[in-house]
Motif scaffolding. Structure first.
Motif, PDB file in Angstrom:
ATOM      1  N   ASP A  18     -83.627  19.945 -11.844  1.00  0.00           N
ATOM      2  CA  ASP A  18     -83.685  21.392 -11.732  1.00  0.00           C
ATOM      3  C   ASP A  18     -82.556  21.919 -10.849  1.00  0.00           C
ATOM      4  N   ASP A  19     -81.528  22.458 -11.475  1.00  0.00           N
ATOM      5  CA  ASP A  19     -80.424  23.107 -10.774  1.00  0.00           C
ATOM      6  C   ASP A  19     -79.876  22.248  -9.633  1.00  0.00           C
ATOM      7  N   LEU A  20     -79.491  21.064  -9.959  1.00  0.00           N
ATOM      8  CA  LEU A  20     -79.008  20.099  -8.975  1.00  0.00           C
ATOM      9  C   LEU A  20     -77.515  20.314  -8.725  1.00  0.00           C
ATOM     10  N   ASN A  21     -77.123  20.283  -7.442  1.00  0.00           N
ATOM     11  CA  ASN A  21     -75.710  20.408  -7.081  1.00  0.00           C
ATOM     12  C   ASN A  21     -75.361  19.379  -6.024  1.00  0.00           C
ATOM     13  N   PHE A  22     -74.378  18.541  -6.268  1.00  0.00           N
ATOM     14  CA  PHE A  22     -73.855  17.671  -5.210  1.00  0.00           C
ATOM     15  C   PHE A  22     -72.557  17.025  -5.670  1.00  0.00           C
ATOM     16  N   GLU A  23     -71.883  16.407  -4.698  1.00  0.00           N
ATOM     17  CA  GLU A  23     -70.661  15.681  -5.028  1.00  0.00           C
ATOM     18  C   GLU A  23     -70.748  14.289  -4.430  1.00  0.00           C
ATOM     19  N   VAL A  24     -70.220  13.326  -5.138  1.00  0.00           N
ATOM     20  CA  VAL A  24     -70.170  11.958  -4.636  1.00  0.00           C
ATOM     21  C   VAL A  24     -68.699  11.620  -4.441  1.00  0.00           C
ATOM     22  N   ARG A  25     -68.330  11.335  -3.163  1.00  0.00           N
ATOM     23  CA  ARG A  25     -66.918  11.193  -2.832  1.00  0.00           C
ATOM     24  C   ARG A  25     -66.471   9.733  -2.811  1.00  0.00           C
ATOM     25  N   PRO A  26     -65.194   9.519  -3.023  1.00  0.00           N
ATOM     26  CA  PRO A  26     -64.671   8.147  -2.966  1.00  0.00           C
ATOM     27  C   PRO A  26     -64.615   7.623  -1.535  1.00  0.00           C
ATOM     28  N   GLY A  27     -64.574   6.302  -1.400  1.00  0.00           N
ATOM     29  CA  GLY A  27     -64.364   5.684  -0.097  1.00  0.00           C
ATOM     30  C   GLY A  27     -65.619   5.406   0.691  1.00  0.00           C
ATOM     31  N   VAL A  28     -66.750   5.889   0.230  1.00  0.00           N
ATOM     32  CA  VAL A  28     -68.022   5.611   0.918  1.00  0.00           C
ATOM     33  C   VAL A  28     -69.072   5.194  -0.111  1.00  0.00           C
ATOM     34  N   VAL A  29     -70.116   4.528   0.390  1.00  0.00           N
ATOM     35  CA  VAL A  29     -71.258   4.228  -0.467  1.00  0.00           C
ATOM     36  C   VAL A  29     -72.229   5.395  -0.353  1.00  0.00           C
ATOM     37  N   THR A  30     -72.519   6.033  -1.476  1.00  0.00           N
ATOM     38  CA  THR A  30     -73.448   7.153  -1.461  1.00  0.00           C
ATOM     39  C   THR A  30     -74.774   6.712  -2.063  1.00  0.00           C
ATOM     40  N   GLY A  31     -75.826   6.857  -1.293  1.00  0.00           N
ATOM     41  CA  GLY A  31     -77.155   6.500  -1.779  1.00  0.00           C
ATOM     42  C   GLY A  31     -77.795   7.687  -2.465  1.00  0.00           C
ATOM     43  N   PHE A  32     -78.510   7.426  -3.534  1.00  0.00           N
ATOM     44  CA  PHE A  32     -79.187   8.480  -4.287  1.00  0.00           C
ATOM     45  C   PHE A  32     -80.660   8.133  -4.208  1.00  0.00           C
ATOM     46  N   LEU A  33     -81.371   8.928  -3.399  1.00  0.00           N
ATOM     47  CA  LEU A  33     -82.699   8.519  -2.987  1.00  0.00           C
ATOM     48  C   LEU A  33     -83.750   9.495  -3.460  1.00  0.00           C
ATOM     49  N   GLY A  34     -84.863   8.966  -3.891  1.00  0.00           N
ATOM     50  CA  GLY A  34     -85.972   9.829  -4.293  1.00  0.00           C
ATOM     51  C   GLY A  34     -87.123   8.966  -4.744  1.00  0.00           C
ATOM     52  N   PRO A  35     -88.327   9.520  -4.718  1.00  0.00           N
ATOM     53  CA  PRO A  35     -89.478   8.749  -5.202  1.00  0.00           C
ATOM     54  C   PRO A  35     -89.306   8.450  -6.696  1.00  0.00           C
ATOM     55  N   ASN A  36     -90.079   7.525  -7.217  1.00  0.00           N
ATOM     56  CA  ASN A  36     -90.036   7.262  -8.656  1.00  0.00           C
ATOM     57  C   ASN A  36     -90.370   8.544  -9.403  1.00  0.00           C
ATOM     58  N   GLY A  37     -89.625   8.815 -10.472  1.00  0.00           N
ATOM     59  CA  GLY A  37     -89.891  10.011 -11.266  1.00  0.00           C
ATOM     60  C   GLY A  37     -89.272  11.273 -10.709  1.00  0.00           C
ATOM     61  N   SER A  38     -88.370  11.132  -9.723  1.00  0.00           N
ATOM     62  CA  SER A  38     -87.799  12.332  -9.110  1.00  0.00           C
ATOM     63  C   SER A  38     -86.579  12.851  -9.863  1.00  0.00           C
ATOM     64  N   GLY A  39     -86.119  12.099 -10.860  1.00  0.00           N
ATOM     65  CA  GLY A  39     -84.976  12.576 -11.651  1.00  0.00           C
ATOM     66  C   GLY A  39     -83.691  11.802 -11.412  1.00  0.00           C
TER      67      GLY A  39
END
Lengths: 306, 260
Positions: A18-39
């Motif tokens: 639902d209307d998600l906005n973010f950026e994942v940048r180079p040079g770092v490890v970006t974690g994408f976290l959420g409960p199961n079923g969160s999208g």
């Protein structure tokens, strides 16, 4: 770099993202976290061009995945280690992928070696353990030596040695200047393997930032033992803190820093026996952040059934 | 940076096609059924020729009779085509495939090229062998045919084309339905059940509908005698090819627009 702008995905009446906005940048490890079923998986499938968004867009270095001319050279992904034909050998699976993107076949042996499955390269995938299948997926993601990598729950099924190996591997990829985007439902895993964290719940962005920022945002508690808990409590509450009496000897203070507790105790002349600031653990932060999303989900279901 | 081209995807799909057991097994069954059943039918005709009804003798076609095994083999090639796409959905490997080849039309085209090329080669060899074995069995007792005659050669070769088209038909149905069992049910229903349903319709309807059934089109393609209730060989080929093209086009359209 991966950019997500106003991304929305509906399946019938269900809103997955639902209307998600973010950026994942180079040079770092970006974690994408959420409960199961969160999208999380839906978002990753949209990034990979597998599902079409209902609204908004996901781009890789400014372009939607489907416009990439040579996708394996630009993005490597492990979305589902089981998404392979079990009757094929590991080498043939990788050869077909390599050939489709014009990658030299000798690269297949390199990635098999790197992933530590060279010895089973000519075995049918049906005989693979989940850990071996994960390593095969990682080998496939590396085929085109891509600058952007996505991993959906990569730690599942790995043994402790494999988990250490993969964390080290993410670090290395990030140090090489690559964009590394790793999803997990386990906060503890992200705490050790990610630099930046994006938290989602029920398809909404809940928060994002470094791990330190996240723990700070939730704030800690202060554990206090003193000569006169009762007087200290009254004084602290007058100053706006929340005080919970844990047992006969200890009170737990939230809403003010340890320094404030010390200053107040000095001012009213109560001797402190113990003053322990406690930062929220990442697990607690995560539960705290996603609690609303999870509860809302249960409540929504209850209403539907009524 | 090398880019993804139709040629590179065809090479990848060719590796995928020949590195699973079901492909080899499917073609082995095609071989065994076309040649084995063809030989059995030929031997049975030879054994009963003396006592056969004169009208039946008059209608006897040594070409289509020797190719009778195709009636069974058509299911094997259909399943090869169906599995080539539905196994990707069953295992989830379709997502790996589409991530490597985001222009999905290339995936559908490459798979079709690989499937048609492999099947036409196998099928033409199979029908020629089945034809020759059949004539060998007929020789001396039952009238035989020779591929030196143009209509005979056409019938034999169109037998191979029929098999290849049915392989592509199965692939198209698989693209649309994505589930192996559903696709196999629909494929077999179109070949077996539709003729039964048509059979219970009024006679006048039957006469105009029967010729459009896939199996009747196959009979027409392989017949040297052009029975009046069927299409002639080339029109029959065109009608069957039209079915296949429409099915494939619908399947490709769905592949491009549906979530994987």
């Amino acid at each position: 770099m991966i950019s997500i702008a106003h991304l929305t995905k509906r399946y019938g009446h269900t809103v997955a993202v639902d209307d998600l906005n973010f950026e994942v940048r180079p040079g770092v490890v970006t974690g994408f976290l959420g409960p199961n079923g969160s999208g999380k998986s839906t978002t990753m499938r949209i990034i990979m061009g597998l599902d079409a968004p209902t609204a908004g867009r996901a781009t890789i270095n400014g372009r939607p995945y489907r416009d990439l001319k040579s996708p394996l050279h630009e993005v490597g992904a492990l979305l589902d280690a089981g998404a392979v034909h079990p009757g094929r050998t590991a080498r043939n699976h990788l050869r077909a992928l390599a050939v489709s993107n014009g990658i030299a076949v000798r690269r297949v042996d390199e990635v098999l070696e790197f992933a530590g499955i060279a010895s089973v390269a000519n075995k049918r995938i049906s005989g693979f353990s989940l850990g071996m299948a994960q390593r095969l997926g990682i080998a496939a993601a590396l085929l085109g030596d891509p600058p952007v990598l996505l991993f959906d729950e990569p730690v599942n099924g790995l043994d402790p040695e494999g988990i250490r190996w993969i964390r080290e591997f993410f670090r290395t990829l990030a140090h090489e200047g690559r964009t590394v985007f790793v999803s997990s439902h386990l906060m503890s895993e992200m705490a050790v393997s990610a630099d930046q964290i994006i938290v989602i719940g029920r398809g909404h962005l809940i928060t994002q930032g470094s791990i330190d920022q996240l723990t700070a945002s939730v704030g800690g508690t202060v554990l206090v033992r003193s000569a006169d808990n009762q007087r200290l409590r009254v004084a602290l509450e007058r100053g706006g803190a929340t005080v919970v009496v844990s047992n006969d000897e200890t009170i737990t203070v939230t809403g003010v820093e340890a320094e404030v507790v010390g200053t107040v105790a000095l001012a009213i002349g109560v001797a402190l026996v113990e003053l322990t600031p406690r930062r929220a653990s990442l697990e607690e932060v995560f539960m705290d952040l996603t609690a609303g999303a999870v509860e809302y989900s249960s409540a929504a279901k209850a209403t539907q059934h009524a | 940076m090398p880019s993804v081209t139709l040629a590179s995807v065809v090479r990848a799909e060719w590796i995928k096609f020949r590195t699973v057991r079901s492909t080899g097994a499917g073609y082995a069954v095609t071989f065994a059924l076309t040649i084995g059943i063809g030989a059995l039918i030929a031997a049975a005709i030879r054994g009963h020729w003396q006592t056969m009804d004169p009208l039946a003798k008059l209608a006897f076609d040594p070409v289509s009779t020797s190719l009778g095994g195709i009636l069974f083999a058509q299911f094997a090639v259909g399943v090869i085509g169906i599995l080539f796409i539905t196994s990707e959905y069953a295992t989830g490997s379709i997502r790996t495939t589409l991530a490597a080849t985001p222009r999905r039309i290339q995936v559908a085209a490459a798979k079709l090229i690989v499937l048609l090329s492999a099947t036409i080669v196998v099928a033409e060899i199979v029908v020629v062998v089945a034809f020759l074995i059949g004539q060998r069995i007929f020789a001396g007792v039952v009238p035989t045919a020779s591929m030196a005659s143009a209509p005979v050669l056409r019938s034999v070769l169109l037998g191979g084309v029929y098999l290849a088209l049915l392989g592509a038909f199965g692939f198209g149905i698989g693209l649309i339905l994505r589930h192996q069992s559903a696709a196999i049910s629909v494929f077999t229903s179109l070949l077996l059940v539709v003729p039964i349903v048509v059979f219970v319709l009024p006679q006048s309807w039957q006469d105009s509908i029967t010729r459009y059934e896939p199996s009747a089109l196959g009979r027409a393609m392989m017949s040297t005698t052009s029975p009046p209730q069927l299409f002639a060989a080339w029109p029959a080929t065109t009608v069957l090819a039209t079915y296949v093209i429409v099915t494939l086009a619908s399947g490709a359209l769905l592949l491009v627009h549906r979530d994987a």
